[in-house]
Design a protein around this motif. Sequence first.
Motif, PDB file in Angstrom:
ATOM      1  N   LEU A 128     -19.474  22.031   3.038  1.00 36.16           N
ATOM      2  CA  LEU A 128     -19.874  22.954   4.110  1.00 36.16           C
ATOM      3  C   LEU A 128     -20.753  24.099   3.611  1.00 36.16           C
ATOM      4  CD1 LEU A 128     -16.376  23.151   5.830  1.00 36.16           C
ATOM      5  CD2 LEU A 128     -18.438  22.162   6.858  1.00 36.16           C
ATOM      6  N   SER A 129     -20.846  24.267   2.283  1.00 33.19           N
ATOM      7  CA  SER A 129     -21.576  25.419   1.752  1.00 33.19           C
ATOM      8  C   SER A 129     -22.455  25.020   0.576  1.00 33.19           C
ATOM      9  CB  SER A 129     -20.559  26.475   1.303  1.00 33.19           C
ATOM     10  OG  SER A 129     -21.197  27.491   0.579  1.00 33.19           O
ATOM     11  N   GLU A 130     -23.535  25.787   0.383  1.00 28.54           N
ATOM     12  CA  GLU A 130     -24.382  25.555  -0.800  1.00 28.54           C
ATOM     13  C   GLU A 130     -23.751  26.191  -2.028  1.00 28.54           C
ATOM     14  OE1 GLU A 130     -28.141  27.315   0.198  1.00 28.54           O
ATOM     15  OE2 GLU A 130     -28.185  26.124   2.032  1.00 28.54           O
ATOM     16  N   GLU A 131     -22.827  27.107  -1.791  1.00 23.48           N
ATOM     17  CA  GLU A 131     -22.243  27.849  -2.921  1.00 23.48           C
ATOM     18  C   GLU A 131     -20.976  27.159  -3.436  1.00 23.48           C
ATOM     19  OE1 GLU A 131     -21.745  31.983  -1.895  1.00 23.48           O
ATOM     20  OE2 GLU A 131     -23.739  32.046  -0.996  1.00 23.48           O
ATOM     21  N   PRO A 132     -20.584  27.464  -4.692  1.00 22.40           N
ATOM     22  CA  PRO A 132     -19.443  26.740  -5.284  1.00 22.40           C
ATOM     23  C   PRO A 132     -18.074  27.101  -4.699  1.00 22.40           C
ATOM     24  CG  PRO A 132     -20.627  28.040  -6.948  1.00 22.40           C
ATOM     25  CD  PRO A 132     -21.246  28.364  -5.644  1.00 22.40           C
ATOM     26  N   LEU A 133     -17.234  26.094  -4.664  1.00 23.11           N
ATOM     27  CA  LEU A 133     -15.835  26.262  -4.261  1.00 23.11           C
ATOM     28  C   LEU A 133     -14.980  25.930  -5.481  1.00 23.11           C
ATOM     29  CD1 LEU A 133     -13.558  26.546  -2.115  1.00 23.11           C
ATOM     30  CD2 LEU A 133     -13.832  24.110  -1.651  1.00 23.11           C
ATOM     31  N   GLY A 162      -7.889  18.455 -14.908  1.00 24.97           N
ATOM     32  CA  GLY A 162      -7.441  18.371 -13.517  1.00 24.97           C
ATOM     33  C   GLY A 162      -7.013  19.695 -12.912  1.00 24.97           C
ATOM     34  N   MET A 163      -6.958  20.747 -13.704  1.00 21.48           N
ATOM     35  CA  MET A 163      -6.361  21.974 -13.180  1.00 21.48           C
ATOM     36  C   MET A 163      -7.330  22.826 -12.369  1.00 21.48           C
ATOM     37  SD  MET A 163      -3.295  21.801 -13.791  1.00 21.48           S
ATOM     38  CE  MET A 163      -2.590  23.411 -13.535  1.00 21.48           C
ATOM     39  N   VAL A 164      -8.589  22.813 -12.727  1.00 26.24           N
ATOM     40  CA  VAL A 164      -9.533  23.633 -11.979  1.00 26.24           C
ATOM     41  C   VAL A 164     -10.656  22.732 -11.499  1.00 26.24           C
ATOM     42  CG1 VAL A 164     -11.150  25.566 -12.067  1.00 26.24           C
ATOM     43  CG2 VAL A 164      -9.044  25.634 -13.401  1.00 26.24           C
ATOM     44  N   GLN A 165     -10.906  22.750 -10.244  1.00 23.39           N
ATOM     45  CA  GLN A 165     -11.986  21.954  -9.697  1.00 23.39           C
ATOM     46  C   GLN A 165     -13.072  22.925  -9.265  1.00 23.39           C
ATOM     47  OE1 GLN A 165     -11.934  18.657  -9.237  1.00 23.39           O
ATOM     48  NE2 GLN A 165      -9.836  18.284  -9.832  1.00 23.39           N
ATOM     49  N   ALA A 166     -14.186  22.926  -9.982  1.00 18.34           N
ATOM     50  CA  ALA A 166     -15.316  23.723  -9.496  1.00 18.34           C
ATOM     51  C   ALA A 166     -16.265  22.745  -8.836  1.00 18.34           C
ATOM     52  CB  ALA A 166     -15.972  24.439 -10.657  1.00 18.34           C
ATOM     53  N   GLU A 184      -6.940  28.821   5.452  1.00 15.25           N
ATOM     54  CA  GLU A 184      -7.026  30.031   4.604  1.00 15.25           C
ATOM     55  C   GLU A 184      -8.227  29.942   3.677  1.00 15.25           C
ATOM     56  OE1 GLU A 184      -3.136  30.362   2.831  1.00 15.25           O
ATOM     57  OE2 GLU A 184      -2.284  31.156   4.698  1.00 15.25           O
ATOM     58  N   CYS A 185      -8.462  28.770   3.120  1.00 15.89           N
ATOM     59  CA  CYS A 185      -9.609  28.588   2.223  1.00 15.89           C
ATOM     60  C   CYS A 185     -10.924  28.740   2.997  1.00 15.89           C
ATOM     61  CB  CYS A 185      -9.514  27.217   1.554  1.00 15.89           C
ATOM     62  SG  CYS A 185     -10.933  26.843   0.519  1.00 15.89           S
ATOM     63  N   LEU A 186     -11.001  28.112   4.169  1.00 17.51           N
ATOM     64  CA  LEU A 186     -12.238  28.187   4.966  1.00 17.51           C
ATOM     65  C   LEU A 186     -12.512  29.639   5.368  1.00 17.51           C
ATOM     66  CD1 LEU A 186     -11.727  25.036   7.244  1.00 17.51           C
ATOM     67  CD2 LEU A 186     -13.439  25.299   5.427  1.00 17.51           C
ATOM     68  N   ARG A 187     -11.444  30.379   5.649  1.00 24.48           N
ATOM     69  CA  ARG A 187     -11.632  31.792   6.016  1.00 24.48           C
ATOM     70  C   ARG A 187     -12.202  32.569   4.837  1.00 24.48           C
ATOM     71  NH1 ARG A 187      -6.564  32.867   7.695  1.00 24.48           N
ATOM     72  NH2 ARG A 187      -6.760  31.935   9.712  1.00 24.48           N
ATOM     73  N   LYS A 188     -11.726  32.249   3.614  1.00 24.21           N
ATOM     74  CA  LYS A 188     -12.299  32.903   2.429  1.00 24.21           C
ATOM     75  C   LYS A 188     -13.780  32.561   2.291  1.00 24.21           C
ATOM     76  CE  LYS A 188      -8.120  32.715  -0.327  1.00 24.21           C
ATOM     77  NZ  LYS A 188      -7.410  31.882  -1.291  1.00 24.21           N
ATOM     78  N   MET A 189     -14.161  31.382   2.806  1.00 27.15           N
ATOM     79  CA  MET A 189     -15.569  30.954   2.731  1.00 27.15           C
ATOM     80  C   MET A 189     -16.399  31.577   3.872  1.00 27.15           C
ATOM     81  SD  MET A 189     -14.893  26.914   1.852  1.00 27.15           S
ATOM     82  CE  MET A 189     -16.597  26.390   1.687  1.00 27.15           C
ATOM     83  N   GLY A 190     -15.743  32.351   4.738  1.00 23.24           N
ATOM     84  CA  GLY A 190     -16.481  33.031   5.808  1.00 23.24           C
ATOM     85  C   GLY A 190     -16.251  32.452   7.194  1.00 23.24           C
ATOM     86  N   ALA A 191     -15.375  31.461   7.307  1.00 20.88           N
ATOM     87  CA  ALA A 191     -15.128  30.854   8.625  1.00 20.88           C
ATOM     88  C   ALA A 191     -14.268  31.786   9.484  1.00 20.88           C
ATOM     89  CB  ALA A 191     -14.414  29.521   8.446  1.00 20.88           C
ATOM     90  N   GLN A 192     -14.408  31.632  10.809  1.00 22.33           N
ATOM     91  CA  GLN A 192     -13.591  32.438  11.731  1.00 22.33           C
ATOM     92  C   GLN A 192     -12.606  31.526  12.438  1.00 22.33           C
ATOM     93  OE1 GLN A 192     -15.835  35.048  14.234  1.00 22.33           O
ATOM     94  NE2 GLN A 192     -17.051  35.802  12.515  1.00 22.33           N
ATOM     95  N   ILE A 193     -11.368  31.639  12.019  1.00 18.40           N
ATOM     96  CA  ILE A 193     -10.319  30.712  12.496  1.00 18.40           C
ATOM     97  C   ILE A 193      -9.080  31.517  12.879  1.00 18.40           C
ATOM     98  CG2 ILE A 193      -8.814  28.771  11.799  1.00 18.40           C
ATOM     99  CD1 ILE A 193     -10.948  28.158   9.622  1.00 18.40           C
ATOM    100  N   ALA A 205     -16.064  30.296  -2.637  1.00 20.35           N
ATOM    101  CA  ALA A 205     -14.742  30.946  -2.681  1.00 20.35           C
ATOM    102  C   ALA A 205     -13.921  30.339  -3.815  1.00 20.35           C
ATOM    103  CB  ALA A 205     -14.015  30.734  -1.355  1.00 20.35           C
ATOM    104  N   THR A 206     -12.837  31.033  -4.142  1.00 23.36           N
ATOM    105  CA  THR A 206     -11.843  30.496  -5.084  1.00 23.36           C
ATOM    106  C   THR A 206     -10.517  30.471  -4.350  1.00 23.36           C
ATOM    107  OG1 THR A 206     -13.003  31.362  -6.991  1.00 23.36           O
ATOM    108  CG2 THR A 206     -10.663  30.927  -7.287  1.00 23.36           C
ATOM    109  N   HIS A 207      -9.813  29.350  -4.474  1.00 20.61           N
ATOM    110  CA  HIS A 207      -8.590  29.206  -3.671  1.00 20.61           C
ATOM    111  C   HIS A 207      -7.527  28.437  -4.463  1.00 20.61           C
ATOM    112  CE1 HIS A 207      -6.243  28.840   0.000  1.00 20.61           C
ATOM    113  NE2 HIS A 207      -6.017  27.583  -0.343  1.00 20.61           N
TER     114      HIS A 207
END
Length: 421
Positions: free
Chosen positions: A34-39, A70-74, A199-208, A227-229
């Motif tokens: 959904l975003s060009e920026e990293p999650l 496996g612990m961090v997925q960028a 919660e993650c999508l909201r950190k990415m700027g979504a309005q939910i 975002a980081t989640h």
Amino acid sequence: MDSIVVKGSGPLSGQVPIAGAKNACLTLMPATLLSEEPLTLTNAPRLSDIRTMAELLASIGTEVAGLQDGMVQALGTKEITNHVAHYDIVRKMRASNLVLGPMLARMGYAVVSLPGGCAIGARPMDIHIDSLEKMGAKIELKDGYLHAKTDRGLKGAVVPLRFASVGATENILMAATLAKGTTVIENAAKEPEIVDLAECLRKMGAQIEGEGTSRIEIQGVDRLHGATHPVVTDRIELGTYMLAPAIAGGEVELLGGRRNLLEAFCNKLEEADISVTETADGLLVKNNAARVKAVDVKTEIFPGFPTDLQAQMMALLCTAEGTSVLEETIFENRFMHAPELMRMGANIEVSGGMAKVVGVDQLKGAPVMATDLRASVSMILAGLAAEGETVLSRVYHLDRGYEKVVSKFNGIGAKIERVSS
Ligand code: UD1
């Protein structure tokens, strides 16, 4: 192929750290589209299903880092370079269909293979399709693939679900974040994994608003950012390890466990005479009774008893005092573990969506195999309580959903070994 050998053990004790939820991670990962920026996802579990999703996303254009432990997925998707989710990946894992909503929202078109049937039932996608069509998508089925497109982007809509499907709620929620206007999901699924996604999508700027209830309202925005989640605790892994002391006896603390992830399940354990106590670090489960009591169980959508713990609960009830009735209401074909448990001496009668389990004094070890992930781990649980050795084949099912399964069980005193042949 590897197998797992389980020897009947005495009472268990110690602690089990519970991983991040596979099912949450499998919906958080496609949110990167959904975003060009990293999650960045922390607390991601080390599982083959996570690698499969990473492989699928990489084939679409996502850069995936941090898979080695496996612990961090960028995850970063500057550009979606391929709009086809191919059958050879999707057939391995149904959750692959969760790329449909985000791809459609970001690009306006997507071609996603239908997953096909799986061991636990037909699992159609009609709810996903009908809902995205209400939001303006045109979806056609050609050659086993869903070809989805929108003329001028997705539009907000009221989307009532005929059943509170977890995957459909996730697909629509992700798609709606970038749609024009307001989307209302009615009869939405309420599972903790959906709350985690919101919660993650909201950190990415979504309005939910409204996640965790049956009405979720999403106001579309023009773009989402990185975002980081941290992935929520895996309530199914939690419930599985709670059943270990319940079936073998003893006292085990599940680190990171929370009762509100599994209220209905905890209530059933207590009804069976297992004590469940909240501690500072998680949940403590004790079985001091000689034998658990029979209880009736009906699987339901959250917050009801989860279908993903039905096979493991059946293993416990095979050893209970009295007769239990298990009713499966979510999937039409989810008792395939019953004949395997019967090979271990269990007394089970299956009829349609119901299973009658008459508890026996003693299960006996046997060679067994299971056709799905949760069924496989139910054999390990049964093996803990059995006399002699249980040899479980088709271990790849377990690798899909249980990280470090051998060391986690052995860490609390079980006798389990993985052997290659
Ligand atoms: C998710 C979980 C899975 C869990 C299930 C139910 C992931 C990756 N998987 O699966 O572990 O067992 O929730 O809690 O999160 N259905 C339809 N049409 C549809 C969609 C679903 O008829 O379009 C039916 C299914 O066939 C099934 C029921 O609805 O009988 C539940 O499915 P759903 O909630 O969608 O489960 P999944 O998202 O596939």
